[in-house]
Design a protein around this motif. Structure first.
Motif, PDB file in Angstrom:
ATOM      1  N   ALA A  74       0.826  -1.348  -0.084  1.00 47.28           N
ATOM      2  CA  ALA A  74       0.070  -0.246  -0.133  1.00 47.28           C
ATOM      3  C   ALA A  74       0.894   1.223   0.053  1.00 47.28           C
ATOM      4  O   ALA A  74       0.463   2.335  -0.648  1.00 47.28           O
ATOM      5  CB  ALA A  74      -0.904   0.092   1.080  1.00 47.28           C
ATOM      6  N   VAL A  75       1.976   0.842   0.657  1.00 41.24           N
ATOM      7  CA  VAL A  75       2.687   2.401   0.992  1.00 41.24           C
ATOM      8  C   VAL A  75       3.869   2.590  -0.313  1.00 41.24           C
ATOM      9  O   VAL A  75       3.877   3.893  -0.685  1.00 41.24           O
ATOM     10  CB  VAL A  75       3.635   2.180   2.238  1.00 41.24           C
ATOM     11  CG1 VAL A  75       4.665   3.368   2.451  1.00 41.24           C
ATOM     12  CG2 VAL A  75       2.653   2.080   3.318  1.00 41.24           C
ATOM     13  N   MET A  76       4.356   1.647  -0.631  1.00 41.51           N
ATOM     14  CA  MET A  76       5.516   1.763  -1.765  1.00 41.51           C
ATOM     15  C   MET A  76       5.236   2.939  -2.883  1.00 41.51           C
ATOM     16  O   MET A  76       5.799   3.496  -3.448  1.00 41.51           O
ATOM     17  CB  MET A  76       5.971   0.428  -2.388  1.00 41.51           C
ATOM     18  CG  MET A  76       6.894  -0.282  -1.197  1.00 41.51           C
ATOM     19  SD  MET A  76       8.370   0.447  -0.715  1.00 41.51           S
ATOM     20  CE  MET A  76       9.473   0.064  -1.967  1.00 41.51           C
ATOM     21  N   PRO A  77       3.865   2.568  -3.680  1.00 42.01           N
ATOM     22  CA  PRO A  77       3.462   3.411  -4.666  1.00 42.01           C
ATOM     23  C   PRO A  77       3.675   4.963  -4.461  1.00 42.01           C
ATOM     24  O   PRO A  77       3.827   5.759  -5.087  1.00 42.01           O
ATOM     25  CB  PRO A  77       2.177   2.895  -5.239  1.00 42.01           C
ATOM     26  CG  PRO A  77       1.946   1.546  -4.926  1.00 42.01           C
ATOM     27  CD  PRO A  77       2.971   1.446  -3.539  1.00 42.01           C
ATOM     28  N   GLU A  78       3.035   5.105  -3.017  1.00 43.82           N
ATOM     29  CA  GLU A  78       3.053   6.670  -2.815  1.00 43.82           C
ATOM     30  C   GLU A  78       4.461   7.156  -2.454  1.00 43.82           C
ATOM     31  O   GLU A  78       4.688   8.388  -2.758  1.00 43.82           O
ATOM     32  CB  GLU A  78       2.201   6.530  -1.375  1.00 43.82           C
ATOM     33  CG  GLU A  78       2.187   8.001  -0.744  1.00 43.82           C
ATOM     34  CD  GLU A  78       1.475   9.310  -1.632  1.00 43.82           C
ATOM     35  OE1 GLU A  78       2.131  10.493  -1.429  1.00 43.82           O
ATOM     36  OE2 GLU A  78       0.866   8.881  -2.632  1.00 43.82           O
ATOM     37  N   LEU A  79       5.224   6.415  -1.797  1.00 43.29           N
ATOM     38  CA  LEU A  79       6.693   6.653  -1.404  1.00 43.29           C
ATOM     39  C   LEU A  79       7.512   7.094  -3.010  1.00 43.29           C
ATOM     40  O   LEU A  79       7.971   8.040  -3.110  1.00 43.29           O
ATOM     41  CB  LEU A  79       7.585   5.589  -0.840  1.00 43.29           C
ATOM     42  CG  LEU A  79       7.087   5.192   0.585  1.00 43.29           C
ATOM     43  CD1 LEU A  79       8.081   4.230   1.142  1.00 43.29           C
ATOM     44  CD2 LEU A  79       7.247   6.362   1.508  1.00 43.29           C
ATOM     45  N   PHE A  80       7.216   6.215  -3.873  1.00 41.68           N
ATOM     46  CA  PHE A  80       7.741   6.630  -5.379  1.00 41.68           C
ATOM     47  C   PHE A  80       7.129   7.633  -5.953  1.00 41.68           C
ATOM     48  O   PHE A  80       7.830   8.233  -6.675  1.00 41.68           O
ATOM     49  CB  PHE A  80       7.671   5.270  -5.946  1.00 41.68           C
ATOM     50  CG  PHE A  80       9.006   4.279  -5.774  1.00 41.68           C
ATOM     51  CD1 PHE A  80      10.321   4.446  -6.589  1.00 41.68           C
ATOM     52  CD2 PHE A  80       8.748   3.284  -4.717  1.00 41.68           C
ATOM     53  CE1 PHE A  80      11.302   3.655  -6.286  1.00 41.68           C
ATOM     54  CE2 PHE A  80       9.870   2.607  -4.336  1.00 41.68           C
ATOM     55  CZ  PHE A  80      11.189   2.736  -5.163  1.00 41.68           C
ATOM     56  N   ALA A  81       5.784   7.953  -5.752  1.00 37.24           N
ATOM     57  CA  ALA A  81       5.092   8.924  -6.279  1.00 37.24           C
ATOM     58  C   ALA A  81       5.898  10.386  -5.805  1.00 37.24           C
ATOM     59  O   ALA A  81       5.884  11.260  -6.378  1.00 37.24           O
ATOM     60  CB  ALA A  81       3.674   9.112  -5.900  1.00 37.24           C
TER      61      ALA A  81
END
Length: 458
Positions: A92-99
């Motif tokens: 859940a978190v990784m896409p937001e971090l990379f965004a």
């Protein structure tokens, strides 16, 4: 409150580990940005996200507390641990971090992020891990504005990685023996390296896949590209895909002024039947932010429905059959015209007001809501149109709004998370997402059937 004191920060981390109440942990996430030490703050945020990253509000709070470099530091550290990466929280978190890394646009962080994804892809022990790497690269690419190939070692690495992951995605998406969910996930990454001849051929095949999820993912993947070839393929797909996929194709075909004009040209010269566009798309074209598109829409489609709907409502109501409608036939009408925004008996999407709740108001009120949807529009169901700095247009109902992002939900329940710095204009249309003009596409007998179904559905 956590302060800049190192000892207080360490105490906050210990308190978080012991704290059973999520509302208290949420407050700790909100205050973590006050920790001055990069090392301690990042350790706290990493701990928070590993425990509560799957919770929407905790994730937003933690990401909002990040300072420059925090997202890159946490993401690149997590990639080194397969156990962390496999957790629901990390997914859940990784896409937001990379965004966040992409939106920051800092070259050294982008280089580190691309290298981390390459490391992740090289270590992938399963197709699922490869797909996660592709998702992160796609997220990073979109957040940075559409391309990572800016020259230098980082650019060359990004190009190689994009080609490798795109080839893996095409291979998995095209394998009919795989589960549909996995193939759909792969289809979302098929255009990572652009639309060369091989990818275009694969995409054209996938657009006609028997599984709507796979075909829809292929439409969205091609739709994210900003090339004439992608524009042409998306508009061509509108007339060729299955009915269940057409709303996604239409959304992609009206995402930019260029595509909207191509769509209108296809209708004008007979390559696409106007009925294939649907009333919602016609409404978008008539009210498109670009004046040239609005003018062309009127020239091709004729004028939009008149603002004063009462005369039409009176005439249409008088033409309804006297005998009761056929609820079974009405169910088919509902599933053809209404499921993109309404849900009844488990079918459809809950974007508009509950139709079941309107039963108490009677069929006359139900008919008025269908024929004149803008007469009464509750604020929660007002359509917003976001015009991106790149010219892309997204219309939907506002789901969430913060200092850094806006989430719109479009027809078919498709969510669009938009960074505020990527939005040129956010327009409150003060109109319903539901289009006017159903009197043109639903004849009185079919409307009588639809009302019978809506009044009897449970």
């Amino acid at each position: 409150r956590i302060t800049k004191s190192r000892s207080r920060a360490n105490g906050g981390r210990a308190q978080y580990r012991r704290e059973p109440a999520i509302d208290v942990r949420l407050q700790l996430a909100c205050t973590a940005g006050g920790v001055a030490s990069d090392t301690l703050r990042r350790a706290m945020l990493s701990l928070l996200l590993q425990r509560d990253g799957a919770d929407h509000w905790c994730r937003i709070a933690a990401c909002s507390s990040m300072h420059r470099g925090d997202a890159a530091a946490i993401a690149t550290e997590w990639i080194k641990s397969q156990d962390v990466l496999a957790s629901p929280q990390a997914q859940a978190v990784m896409p937001e971090l990379f965004a966040q890394i992409g939106r920051g646009g800092r070259p050294h962080e982008l280089t580190a992020a691309v290298a981390a994804i390459a490391e992740m892809a090289a270590a992938a022990a399963s197709d699922e891990a490869t797909l996660r790497a592709a998702e992160l690269l796609e997220t990073l690419t979109l957040a940075v504005g559409g391309t990572l190939a800016s020259g230098g070692d980082a650019g060359r690495l990004a190009q190689r990685l994009s080609r490798q992951l795109a080839a893996d995605c095409v291979r998995m998406a095209s394998d009919a023996g795989r589960p549909a969910a996995q193939r759909a996930a792969a289809a979302r990454g098929l255009a990572l390296a652009g639309l060369d001849s091989a990818t275009a051929a694969a995409a054209a095949e996938l657009l006609h896949d028997e599984h709507a999820a796979v075909a829809g993912a292929a439409v969205e993947a091609v739709g994210r590209l900003k090339t004439p070839a992608a524009d042409a393929l998306v508009v061509e797909a509108v007339g060729e895909v299955a009915d269940a996929v057409r709303p996604r194709a239409l959304a992609a075909a009206t995402a930019t002024a260029t595509r909207a004009q191509l769509l209108l040209a296809a209708i004008a010269d007979g390559r696409l039947a106007v009925g294939s566009a649907g009333q919602s798309t016609l409404e978008r074209l008539w009210r498109f932010p670009d004046a040239a598109v609005r003018e062309e829409a009127i020239a091709v489609l004729g004028p939009p429905p008149p603002e004063d709907r009462q005369t039409m409502v009176n005439a249409y109501s008088a033409s309804l059959p006297d005998e009761p409608g056929d609820a079974a036939a009405g169910r088919a009408v509902f599933r053809q015209h209404c499921v993109s925004c309404h849900k009844v008996e488990g079918a459809g999407h809950e974007l508009g007001p509950s139709l079941a709740a309107m039963q108490a108001r009677g069929p006359e009120a139900m008919l008025l809501g269908i024929l004149d949807p803008n007469r009464e529009v509750l604020p929660a169901f007002t359509a917003r149109t976001a015009v991106g700095v790149d010219g892309r247009v997204v219309t939907g109902v506002l789901k969430a709004e913060g200092d850094t992002s806006v989430t719109l939900v479009a027809a078919e329940g498709v969510e669009h998370l938009l960074a505020r710095d990527e939005i040129d204009e956010l327009i409150d249309t003060r109109r319903s997402l539901m289009p006017e003009g159903f009197e043109r596409s639903i004849d009185p007998r079919a409307m009588n059937d639809l009302l019978a179904y809506l009044m009897s559905a449970r």
